[in-house]
Design a protein around this motif. Structure first.
Motif, PDB file in Angstrom:
ATOM      1  N   MET A  12      32.927  50.344  62.057  1.00 48.75           N
ATOM      2  CA  MET A  12      32.741  49.948  60.661  1.00 48.75           C
ATOM      3  C   MET A  12      31.885  51.001  59.961  1.00 48.75           C
ATOM      4  SD  MET A  12      29.700  47.088  60.690  1.00 48.75           S
ATOM      5  CE  MET A  12      28.065  47.474  61.345  1.00 48.75           C
ATOM      6  N   ARG A  13      31.840  50.912  58.612  1.00 52.10           N
ATOM      7  CA  ARG A  13      30.970  51.807  57.859  1.00 52.10           C
ATOM      8  C   ARG A  13      29.674  51.064  57.502  1.00 52.10           C
ATOM      9  NH1 ARG A  13      33.876  53.330  52.763  1.00 52.10           N
ATOM     10  NH2 ARG A  13      34.066  51.076  52.775  1.00 52.10           N
ATOM     11  N   ALA A  14      28.575  51.832  57.482  1.00 51.36           N
ATOM     12  CA  ALA A  14      27.281  51.214  57.192  1.00 51.36           C
ATOM     13  C   ALA A  14      26.362  52.261  56.581  1.00 51.36           C
ATOM     14  CB  ALA A  14      26.658  50.655  58.467  1.00 51.36           C
ATOM     15  N   LEU A  15      25.396  51.777  55.795  1.00 52.27           N
ATOM     16  CA  LEU A  15      24.357  52.675  55.286  1.00 52.27           C
ATOM     17  C   LEU A  15      23.225  52.692  56.300  1.00 52.27           C
ATOM     18  CD1 LEU A  15      24.139  51.756  51.474  1.00 52.27           C
ATOM     19  CD2 LEU A  15      25.424  53.610  52.576  1.00 52.27           C
ATOM     20  N   THR A  16      22.903  53.883  56.776  1.00 52.11           N
ATOM     21  CA  THR A  16      21.888  53.979  57.823  1.00 52.11           C
ATOM     22  C   THR A  16      20.699  54.810  57.355  1.00 52.11           C
ATOM     23  OG1 THR A  16      22.936  55.926  58.810  1.00 52.11           O
ATOM     24  CG2 THR A  16      23.585  53.774  59.677  1.00 52.11           C
ATOM     25  N   TRP A  17      19.541  54.445  57.912  1.00 49.42           N
ATOM     26  CA  TRP A  17      18.289  55.176  57.641  1.00 49.42           C
ATOM     27  C   TRP A  17      18.237  56.371  58.574  1.00 49.42           C
ATOM     28  CZ3 TRP A  17      13.716  56.641  60.088  1.00 49.42           C
ATOM     29  CH2 TRP A  17      12.581  56.830  59.289  1.00 49.42           C
ATOM     30  N   GLU A  18      18.150  57.562  57.995  1.00 47.95           N
ATOM     31  CA  GLU A  18      18.125  58.774  58.824  1.00 47.95           C
ATOM     32  C   GLU A  18      16.778  59.471  58.762  1.00 47.95           C
ATOM     33  OE1 GLU A  18      20.737  59.583  60.796  1.00 47.95           O
ATOM     34  OE2 GLU A  18      21.665  57.748  60.085  1.00 47.95           O
ATOM     35  N   GLY A  19      15.861  58.913  58.007  1.00 47.88           N
ATOM     36  CA  GLY A  19      14.534  59.505  57.835  1.00 47.88           C
ATOM     37  C   GLY A  19      14.086  59.254  56.408  1.00 47.88           C
ATOM     38  N   LYS A  20      12.876  59.682  56.112  1.00 45.24           N
ATOM     39  CA  LYS A  20      12.325  59.491  54.765  1.00 45.24           C
ATOM     40  C   LYS A  20      13.251  60.132  53.728  1.00 45.24           C
ATOM     41  CE  LYS A  20       8.121  60.412  52.154  1.00 45.24           C
ATOM     42  NZ  LYS A  20       6.790  61.039  52.189  1.00 45.24           N
ATOM     43  N   HIS A  21      13.590  59.374  52.708  1.00 43.90           N
ATOM     44  CA  HIS A  21      14.459  59.832  51.608  1.00 43.90           C
ATOM     45  C   HIS A  21      15.830  60.284  52.108  1.00 43.90           C
ATOM     46  CE1 HIS A  21      10.570  60.757  49.140  1.00 43.90           C
ATOM     47  NE2 HIS A  21      10.834  59.468  49.237  1.00 43.90           N
ATOM     48  N   ASP A  22      16.315  59.666  53.153  1.00 39.76           N
ATOM     49  CA  ASP A  22      17.606  60.079  53.714  1.00 39.76           C
ATOM     50  C   ASP A  22      18.399  58.852  54.195  1.00 39.76           C
ATOM     51  OD1 ASP A  22      19.727  61.374  54.808  1.00 39.76           O
ATOM     52  OD2 ASP A  22      18.602  62.454  56.356  1.00 39.76           O
ATOM     53  N   ILE A  23      19.297  58.395  53.336  1.00 38.44           N
ATOM     54  CA  ILE A  23      20.209  57.302  53.685  1.00 38.44           C
ATOM     55  C   ILE A  23      21.613  57.894  53.792  1.00 38.44           C
ATOM     56  CG2 ILE A  23      21.201  55.085  52.933  1.00 38.44           C
ATOM     57  CD1 ILE A  23      18.233  54.869  53.583  1.00 38.44           C
ATOM     58  N   ALA A  24      22.343  57.514  54.826  1.00 37.99           N
ATOM     59  CA  ALA A  24      23.678  58.094  55.035  1.00 37.99           C
ATOM     60  C   ALA A  24      24.714  56.988  55.198  1.00 37.99           C
ATOM     61  CB  ALA A  24      23.662  58.973  56.282  1.00 37.99           C
ATOM     62  N   LEU A  25      25.943  57.302  54.837  1.00 34.05           N
ATOM     63  CA  LEU A  25      27.061  56.405  55.131  1.00 34.05           C
ATOM     64  C   LEU A  25      27.650  56.848  56.457  1.00 34.05           C
ATOM     65  CD1 LEU A  25      29.014  54.143  54.054  1.00 34.05           C
ATOM     66  CD2 LEU A  25      30.467  56.017  53.268  1.00 34.05           C
ATOM     67  N   LYS A  26      27.626  55.972  57.447  1.00 37.20           N
ATOM     68  CA  LYS A  26      28.073  56.382  58.782  1.00 37.20           C
ATOM     69  C   LYS A  26      29.073  55.393  59.360  1.00 37.20           C
ATOM     70  CE  LYS A  26      24.855  59.636  60.376  1.00 37.20           C
ATOM     71  NZ  LYS A  26      23.997  60.110  61.435  1.00 37.20           N
ATOM     72  N   HIS A  27      29.862  55.887  60.270  1.00 35.95           N
ATOM     73  CA  HIS A  27      30.716  55.010  61.064  1.00 35.95           C
ATOM     74  C   HIS A  27      29.936  54.612  62.316  1.00 35.95           C
ATOM     75  CE1 HIS A  27      34.562  55.238  58.923  1.00 35.95           C
ATOM     76  NE2 HIS A  27      34.100  56.398  58.496  1.00 35.95           N
ATOM     77  N   VAL A  28      29.798  53.322  62.520  1.00 30.83           N
ATOM     78  CA  VAL A  28      29.041  52.812  63.660  1.00 30.83           C
ATOM     79  C   VAL A  28      29.874  51.719  64.351  1.00 30.83           C
ATOM     80  CG1 VAL A  28      26.808  53.273  62.567  1.00 30.83           C
ATOM     81  CG2 VAL A  28      27.864  51.034  62.284  1.00 30.83           C
TER      82      VAL A  28
END
Lengths: 390, 155
Positions: free
Chosen positions: A1-17
């Motif tokens: 599925m697709r999800a918005l993930t926290w990748e670090g400060k000021h960094d949100i990504a759309l990822k397949h998980v």
């Protein structure tokens, strides 16, 4: 599925998980139909809430359709449309039995961390750090909901998602903040922060009988909405003496109740807030409680200060002497969302309130990373963002 | 009941040489006692803890008794001739002011591989997992999920 993930400060990504699966017999898997970004998500975005990990799924304001249920689930069935509260109650412990769901004893598997910090642990929360359980959030196509019998409100068919989505957090949060003020007819309530929770607190204060509500913020577009729903407003950046102004507006007595809907990242124009900001940035401090300082200072003698805004650590220059000297009542904490969902749904169905008035932007999930950035920078009059799943 | 006057707890704390933790449950002491007597429940709670459990899950009930009104005591030990000796003891008493039960667990194991977690933390986690299973029928977890790649406190 697709999800918005926290990748670090000021960094949100759309990822397949990986899709979530049933892990326990009281779980449900829900296909998310609509989700929102909360102001408190920005605390994660800005890196001020500890124990986030790269890849964590964001989001705690979520609703959707039940796709699968565990073997012990009784009250929810496949196909139901549900709103999911942001806090996770087990439904069985002493606190859940007393409707103190955000104080649940059992739902946070990482209870050791908050117990060391706070003495006791609160409930697990969706998408809100590993300190609160590490539960995957709802800014995704699917979400696993533990103890779904407790953590769901089944929505009757035919109701638009946007009318009921905010039963997941900001409407109950604003309502509990107002309820904590023990409002009496004729009362004046001052609300710091005219963001979504503040706006819900304003509406709720009127629903509970307040005669006047005074909203304090510095974003003109937010103050404009506050005015539209009946509040008087103060732009604190244009006001040198906020306490005096509030005293003047309340006949020399001060507001009966003050609500801090700002929390740990206040944008005050005081020297103390400048010091807080430096300390927070250099990790010498944790919270910037400037709104709370003002609320305590401005509140009338014997009044109530209600705090729905999130705080995480230690507050410097906290005017406890003022609170003591004036005999204030302080009430605060994460919302016991499940307690309020059903009665507030009734208010929506009775047309007493349509919480969708706070929505300023509508996006798809793939717009999420940019939406976080713009929301944090308060660009383009961002107030409340909802994301629809396609 | 005033727990500070409870001989069962005072005695256990004076004598214990392992690690202990206490918690509250809204369940009645007898219900907690019955739950703790079930080997399957105890084993289910132990599973998932970061322990080297080889030769560990050979628990036998060594002692199980009602020690007074609303007071129970039971002890699980590792099977004789196992690689190491050890015991897991529960003391269950009625909590004051109708607050259900006060449950104390004491772990006393030697040569066990505690990996990276402190034994005092482990017994606390053990007891809380047991409380969750007892009250809700499951042990909350996020293990294996995208946001729950690991459970922090266990590492």
């Amino acid at each position: 599925m697709r999800a918005l993930t926290w990748e670090g400060k000021h960094d949100i990504a759309l990822k397949h998980v990986h899709d979530p699966t049933i892990l326990n017999p009281n779980d449900a898997i829900v296909r998310v139909t609509t989700t929102a970004i909360c102001g408190s998500d920005l605390h994660l975005y800005n890196g001020v809430i500890p124990t986030m990990e790269k890849g964590d799924i964001m989001g705690h304001e979520t609703m959707g359709e039940v796709m699968e249920v565990g073997s012990l689930v009784k009250n929810v069935k496949v196909g139901d449309k549900i709103v999911i509260p942001f806090d996770i109650g087990c439904g069985h412990c002493h606190h859940c039995q007393d409707e103190e769901f955000s104080a649940c004893d059992n739902s946070n598997p990482n209870f050791v961390i908050p117990e060391k910090l706070y003495g006791y642990s609160g409930a697990g929360l969706f998408g809100y750090s590993h300190m609160y359980g590490g539960y995957a959030g709802g800014q995704a196509e699917f979400i696993r909901v533990p103890f779904v019998d407790t953590n769901s409100l089944v929505i009757p068919p035919g109701i638009d998602d946007e009318k009921v989505l905010f039963l997941s957090d900001i409407f109950p949060t604003g309502y509990m903040a107002a309820e904590n003020c023990n409002i009496k007819p004729g009362d004046t309530v001052a609300v710091w922060g005219a963001g979504p929770v503040g706006l819900m607190a304003i509406k709720s204060a009127f629903l509970l009988g307040a005669e006047r509500v005074i909203a304090i913020d510095h974003f003109e577009e937010r103050l404009k909405i506050a005015q539209e729903i009946g509040a008087e407003t103060i732009n604190f950046k244009e006001e040198d003496a906020l306490t005096e102004e509030l005293r003047f507006l309340t006949g020399g007595r001060g507001p009966d109740s003050c609500i801090d809907a700002v929390g740990l990242e206040a944008h005050g124009n005081t020297i103390l807030n400048a010091i807080d900001t430096v300390k927070q940035k250099t990790k010498l401090g944790t919270d910037r409680p400037d709104a709370l300082r003002h609320a305590i200072q401005a509140c009338r003698k014997g009044g109530t200060v209600s705090i729905p805004g999130v705080y995480g650590g230690f507050l410097d220059k906290f005017p406890f002497g003022a609170a003591f000297g004036k005999g204030l009542t302080l009430k605060m904490g994460q919302t016991h969302t499940q307690k309020y969902m059903k009665p507030l749904l009734e208010r929506i169905l009775n047309d007493e309130i349509d919480p969708s008035f706070v929505i300023s932007h509508r996006f798809n999930l793939e717009d999420g990373p940019e939406a976080y950035k713009n929301f944090n920078e308060k660009k383009d009059e961002f107030i409340k963002i909802v994301m629809k799943m396609q | 009941m005033n727990t500070s006057q409870s001989p069962i707890i005072l005695e256990s704390r004076d004598k214990q040489r392992g690690f202990f933790s206490s918690t509250n449950s809204p369940l009645e002491p007898e219900q907690v006692y019955n739950f703790c007597q079930n080997k399957e429940n105890v084993e289910k709670v132990l599973q998932g803890l970061p322990l080297d459990l080889d030769n560990f899950l050979e628990l036998v009930l060594d002692n199980s008794k009602q020690a007074g009104t609303d007071q129970y005591e039971l002890r699980w030990i590792n099977k004789p001739q196992s690689k190491f000796e050890g015991s897991l003891t529960f003391y269950i008493i009625g909590a004051p002011a109708n607050r259900g039960s006060l449950v104390t667990a004491i772990a006393d194991f030697e040569k066990i591989n505690f990996k990276t977690s402190k034994p005092s933390t482990l017994i606390e986690i053990f007891l809380r997992r047991m409380k969750a299973l007892m009250e809700t029928g499951e042990i909350p977890t996020t293990k294996g999920q995208t946001s729950g790649r690991k459970e922090h406190l266990l590492h």
